[in-house]
Enzyme design. Structure first.
Site, short mmCIF file in Angstrom:
data_model
loop_
_atom_site.label_atom_id
_atom_site.label_comp_id
_atom_site.label_asym_id
_atom_site.label_seq_id
_atom_site.Cartn_x
_atom_site.Cartn_y
_atom_site.Cartn_z
N ARG A 227 0.84 -1.19 0.00
CA ARG A 227 0.00 0.00 0.00
C ARG A 227 0.88 1.25 0.00
NH1 ARG A 227 -3.21 -3.09 -1.26
NH2 ARG A 227 -5.33 -3.49 -0.47
N HIS A 275 0.17 0.35 -10.09
CA HIS A 275 -0.66 -0.52 -9.23
C HIS A 275 -1.17 -1.75 -10.00
CE1 HIS A 275 -3.25 -0.39 -5.34
NE2 HIS A 275 -2.95 -1.63 -5.69
#
Length: 312
Positions: A227, A275
């Site tokens: 994250r 991502h």
């Protein structure tokens, strides 16, 4: 059995068709605002509060490995999902293999000094470089859950010293395990490549900061696959500029999409992807969800339930 589905970007038609085929007899529908009809199960990603609020569900499935968005909304709207309703996350569903591919390819890229050769190429310099020692190229994995264990498993055949750090001690073949805050300094000392696969919890936000980075070996590498909130980007850039770190590979960021004005874009020692390290593979996710729902309906023990107190 009634199932409601919501995902802001997935191909909803594919999911409804595939879930109906995998769970014969189930009535699967896309949830839309104003839909207050009964449902037994909810499949969601970043769900609106009103989708879950007031429903007496048997279970909720997050359509990814993380449940951050749901847990953050629960802080402000605890009535959205009462404690007695189990919340599940996708444990693997193809994400483990993708993380293995990403981590192994990048570790080898650094180990063979392809980052240095790329910079030399930009300067039109022909310069064979000394090899790194495999024995001193220790890889440390922050987070030793399902994905962390998969990455360690894929790296093991390459002969690098492997270690992992997590809340609780793990027993993985060929991997030295460190556990708890007291053992974090020992885990960091001697680590040359730090791979982050931690869950997003209150304790892990900002964990990769200047204090942590300074405990790594000089000219180490950082790979963030978990994250963006785990990494203090300013501290990372400072460590790269002062030579503490040799390079970084980032797949997640504090703000996504990454703003064009971010200094990460221009830094020569920062590699980036948008991502995509591990994405939900629909066919495998559908199979997992259908299997788990069938087991729940039969009263069997299942895996993948989120511990809300831990956050994963």
């Amino acid at each position: 059995m009634d199932i409601i589905f919501y995902h802001p970007t997935f191909d909803t038609a594919y999911w409804l068709k595939s879930l109906s085929a995998a769970l014969p007899g189930a009535r699967v529908r896309e949830w839309k605002r104003g839909d207050n009809q009964p449902a037994d199960y909810a499949l969601v990603w970043h769900p609106p509060v009103e989708m879950l609020q007031g429903r007496e569900l048997k279970a909720v499935f997050a359509l990814g490995a993380g449940v951050d968005s749901i847990l953050s909304k629960l802080k402000a709207h605890p009535e959205m999902l009462p404690e007695h309703i189990p919340l599940f996350r996708l444990e693997d569903t193809g994400m483990g293999q993708q993380m293995q591919e990403y981590a192994v390819s990048q570790v080898l890229h650094w180990f063979r000094r392809f980052d240095d050769y790329h910079l030399l190429k930009q300067q039109s310099q022909w310069e064979p470089l000394a090899e790194y020692s495999r024995e001193s190229f220790t890889i440390g994995i922050l987070g030793a859950g399902v994905l962390g264990s998969k990455v360690a498993e894929a790296l093991a055949p390459w002969g690098f010293p492997l270690r992992c750090w997590s809340r609780n001690r793990k027993q993985y073949p060929g991997v030295e395990s460190f556990a708890g805050k007291d053992e974090l300094p020992s885990f960091l000392k001697g680590t040359r490549v730090l791979i982050n696969l931690l869950p997003n919890t209150a304790e892990t936000v900002g964990i990769i900061n200047s204090e942590l980075l300074n405990q790594l070996d000089d000219e180490s590498y950082v790979m963030n696959l978990a994250r963006g909130v785990h990494l203090v980007e300013h501290d990372l850039l400072a460590a790269l500029d002062n030579g503490k770190l040799k390079g970084a590979m980032l797949d997640v960021y504090s703000s996504e999409p990454l703003p064009k004005e971010s200094p990460l874009w221009a830094h020569p020692r920062v590699g980036m992807t948008p991502h995509i390290a591990a994405v939900t593979r629909p066919s495998e996710a559908v199979a997992y969800i259908a299997r788990t729902i069938s087991q729940l309906e039969a009263g069997k023990t299942v895996t993948g339930q989120v511990d809300r107190q831990r956050g994963y």
